[in-house]
Design a protein around this motif. Structure first.
Motif, PDB file in Angstrom:
ATOM      1  N   LYS A 264       0.833  -1.223   0.000  1.00 27.98           N
ATOM      2  CA  LYS A 264       0.000   0.000   0.000  1.00 27.98           C
ATOM      3  C   LYS A 264       0.860   1.262   0.000  1.00 27.98           C
TER       4      LYS A 264
ATOM      5  N   ASP B 177       7.407  -2.867   8.444  1.00 31.47           N
ATOM      6  CA  ASP B 177       7.715  -3.832   7.389  1.00 31.47           C
ATOM      7  C   ASP B 177       9.099  -4.401   7.641  1.00 31.47           C
TER       8      ASP B 177
ATOM      9  N   ARG C   2       2.479  -8.582  10.599  1.00 27.56           N
ATOM     10  CA  ARG C   2       3.901  -8.215  10.608  1.00 27.56           C
ATOM     11  C   ARG C   2       4.748  -9.337  10.018  1.00 27.56           C
TER      12      ARG C   2
ATOM     13  N   ARG D 254       4.648 -11.272   4.713  1.00 24.92           N
ATOM     14  CA  ARG D 254       4.480 -10.059   3.916  1.00 24.92           C
ATOM     15  C   ARG D 254       5.015 -10.238   2.511  1.00 24.92           C
TER      16      ARG D 254
HETATM   17  N1  ATP Z   1       5.276  -4.408  -6.440  1.00 24.84           N
HETATM   18  C1  ATP Z   1       6.009  -4.972  -5.463  1.00 24.84           C
HETATM   19  N2  ATP Z   1       6.734  -6.084  -5.704  1.00 24.84           N
HETATM   20  C2  ATP Z   1       7.466  -6.649  -4.716  1.00 24.84           C
HETATM   21  N3  ATP Z   1       7.529  -6.194  -3.432  1.00 24.84           N
HETATM   22  C3  ATP Z   1       6.803  -5.093  -3.152  1.00 24.84           C
HETATM   23  C4  ATP Z   1       6.016  -4.424  -4.144  1.00 24.84           C
HETATM   24  N4  ATP Z   1       5.420  -3.351  -3.539  1.00 24.84           N
HETATM   25  C5  ATP Z   1       5.833  -3.353  -2.247  1.00 24.84           C
HETATM   26  N5  ATP Z   1       6.658  -4.388  -2.019  1.00 24.84           N
HETATM   27  C6  ATP Z   1       7.298  -4.753  -0.731  1.00 24.84           C
HETATM   28  O1  ATP Z   1       6.278  -5.368   0.062  1.00 24.84           O
HETATM   29  C7  ATP Z   1       6.521  -5.100   1.450  1.00 24.84           C
HETATM   30  C8  ATP Z   1       5.243  -4.567   2.096  1.00 24.84           C
HETATM   31  O2  ATP Z   1       4.957  -3.292   1.554  1.00 24.84           O
HETATM   32  P1  ATP Z   1       4.173  -2.229   2.468  1.00 24.84           P
HETATM   33  O3  ATP Z   1       4.879  -2.079   3.788  1.00 24.84           O
HETATM   34  O4  ATP Z   1       3.904  -1.025   1.656  1.00 24.84           O
HETATM   35  O5  ATP Z   1       2.826  -3.055   2.732  1.00 24.84           O
HETATM   36  P2  ATP Z   1       1.466  -2.504   3.353  1.00 24.84           P
HETATM   37  O6  ATP Z   1       0.367  -2.996   2.505  1.00 24.84           O
HETATM   38  O7  ATP Z   1       1.579  -1.036   3.608  1.00 24.84           O
HETATM   39  O8  ATP Z   1       1.464  -3.308   4.740  1.00 24.84           O
HETATM   40  P3  ATP Z   1       0.710  -2.889   6.108  1.00 24.84           P
HETATM   41  O9  ATP Z   1      -0.765  -3.039   5.870  1.00 24.84           O
HETATM   42  O10 ATP Z   1       1.239  -3.874   7.087  1.00 24.84           O
HETATM   43  O11 ATP Z   1       1.119  -1.472   6.392  1.00 24.84           O
HETATM   44  C9  ATP Z   1       7.660  -4.075   1.498  1.00 24.84           C
HETATM   45  O12 ATP Z   1       8.873  -4.748   1.818  1.00 24.84           O
HETATM   46  C10 ATP Z   1       7.752  -3.545   0.070  1.00 24.84           C
HETATM   47  O13 ATP Z   1       9.088  -3.189  -0.259  1.00 24.84           O
END
Ligand code: ATP
Length: 503
Positions: A138, A392, A417, A420
């Protein structure tokens, strides 16, 4: 385990008991290893047996049945293809080459579902409500449309991202720094626990992106001369449902008054409030709802189990788990600062590489704890819910709910956590006789039953005496920690920058 002989070479009573603790835990570890080897051997045999039996059953099943299965599978694949076929790579979004290059540097080969859904709308200038599972990308989903427009605009104080915790704010800044590395994007982090003067200096350098916790940002909006957000183009609420809760009410409402009404607004979270009134506070304008999953769900690659642990032996169950998963990266969640600090002391007495993270630690200690855990020098982080959202740390293998979370949202964020970005992970929740109703509520919200782990009571009985002894010592040391904290608190009160924001 802890070091044994004291400097004089004599073994004191206390060291004697911890020597026994070590020997015992060693015995448990050896037995656990032996058991594990046995289980692995059995699993292998089982697998061989299944392989033969599977091939038998396959020949029995009628062709149309297996064809039907095959067809459904093919259809599902086709459906998935359709949805995301439009955006197979970040180049398909028509992004600036520097942004595409930054995604490649980060090994983002393919947009995740929330990115494929949200980025095009963000690029079209729409307000967004983004809802997707934990660890599904996200942050980049909201950062990329902002950086794309900044690439053309290049104006200071361009975007502000609000985060409910300091640690998450630092992490979001790192993502903007990484994605904006090829376009000289300047990002600052404005959170409590750090000197106001240094931050004022950073703000006077007219950064493009400000990542902040609400309390400290408001302090600067109200007290830092020459700083305002009148030129702001984007406001992002990450972990939006948490920011829209009462705790952040006054600060958030005041910030919303001080930013331009004419702006883009993005709300993102893995769990969203359906209370329209709350959403209206963020004054979204005809937002597009990008919900990759329509209700609270945890990722399929996460194995979630629970252990019935009577409150009197909860610590023993915890220590057994830490022993069983020795060498793994573990986050333990507690409901209170006291439980957090005391558990860290208990684990340390029994020789585990553990470090606490909670709101009563100084900012440098909080950052230090997170860095030690991320670097692997401490493999166990015990934290309050200050670490439940957003953090993350790709290496986390296991999340343990020492205290059951008080609601299903917190449960989803905590267990999120681990497992992921498509990786696998495991969570274990210790459920006491007082948590049964909570457990039911969480299972209902998840629409999933947590598998019950059976624990060898004899193992618990053997370990209990030792853990209990260490627990008494931990209580004593915790009282000293509290005393020191009170002294420090008095000192801080005399300080000039008392933090207003939540921990
Ligand atoms: N398109 C992608 N391909 C591979 N890895 C990705 C991609 N986009 C993000 N990531 C990786 O996925 C992991 C999770 O991303 P992020 O922290 O933005 O998740 P999130 O949805 O915000 O999680 P949360 O809901 O726990 O906050 C990070 O290590 C990020 O670098």
């Amino acid at each position: 385990m802890a070091k044994l002989a004291s400097k004089s070479g004599k073994i004191t009573k206390q060291e004697k008991s911890s020597k026994q603790a070590n020997q015992l835990a060693l015995k448990i570890k050896e037995r656990a290893l032996a058991k594990k080897k046995e289980e692995e051997a059995e699993e292998e045999e089982e697998e061989q047996r299944n392989n033969t039996s599977d091939s038998d059953s396959e020949s029995e099943s009628t062709n149309d049945q297996s064809d039907a299965k095959e067809n459904v599978k093919v259809e599902e694949e086709e459906e998935e293809e359709e949805e995301s076929s439009q955006y197979k790579s970040f180049a398909d979004f028509g992004l600036a080459p520097e942004l595409i290059e930054a995604c490649q540097q980060l090994k983002f080969t393919k947009p995740t579902p929330i990115q494929a859904e949200a980025i095009p709308w963000g690029l079209k200038g729409k307000d967004l409500i983004g809802l997707a599972q934990t660890g599904s990308g996200k942050t980049a989903a909201f950062a990329i449309p902002i950086l794309q427009e900044l690439w053309e605009a290049r104006t200071p104080y361009f975007a502000c991202v609000l985060s409910p915790t300091r640690e998450l704010a630092y992490q979001i800044k790192e993502t903007f720094d990484a994605l904006g590395s090829g376009m000289a994007c300047k990002t600052v982090c404005i959170v409590g626990g750090v000197g106001m003067m240094d931050q004022a200096r950073d703000l006077m350098k007219k950064p493009h992106i400000i990542v902040a916790t609400p309390g400290r940002l408001l302090d600067h909006l109200e007290h830092t001369k020459g700083f305002s957000l009148k030129a702001l183009k984007y406001l992002v609420l990450d972990e939006a449902d948490r920011l829209l809760e009462l705790e952040f009410g006054p600060a958030l409402d005041r910030i919303l008054e001080l930013v331009p009404k004419k702006r883009r607004t993005f709300l993102f979270s893995a769990t969203m409030t359906s209370k329209v009134a709350k959403l209206q506070r963020a004054s979204l304008e005809d937002p597009v709802r990008c919900a990759v999953n329509d209700k609270y769900t945890t990722v399929d690659s996460l194995i979630q189990t629970m252990i019935v642990a009577p409150s009197g032996s909860k610590d023993t169950h915890l220590i057994r788990l830490l022993d069983k998963y020795t060498g793994k990266a573990i986050i333990i969640f507690t409901r209170t600062v006291a439980n957090c600090q005391r558990t860290a002391i208990l684990g340390k007495i029994l020789g585990f590489p553990i470090v606490p993270l909670h709101g009563q630690l100084s900012q440098s200690k909080r950052l230090g704890a997170l860095n030690k855990f991320k670097s692997g020098s401490k493999q166990i982080l015990v934290a309050t819910d200050v670490a439940a959202r957003g953090l993350d740390i790709p290496s986390v293998d296991l999340v343990i709910n020492y205290d059951m979370p008080t609601d299903s949202k917190t449960y989803i964020h905590r267990v999120g956590r681990t497992a992921r970005a498509g990786k696998s992970g495991r969570s274990v929740s210790l459920v006491t006789q007082y948590d049964l109703e909570l457990l039911l509520r969480i299972e209902q919200a998840l629409d999933k039953k947590l598998a019950k782990e059976v624990v060898d009571n004899q193992e618990i009985a053997i370990l209990h005496k030792t853990v209990d002894k260490a627990f008494v010592q931990a209580i004593h040391e915790f009282k000293l920690f509290q005393e020191n904290n009170k002294q420090r608190g008095k000192h801080d009160k005399r300080g000039d920058n008392k933090d207003r924001e939540e921990r």
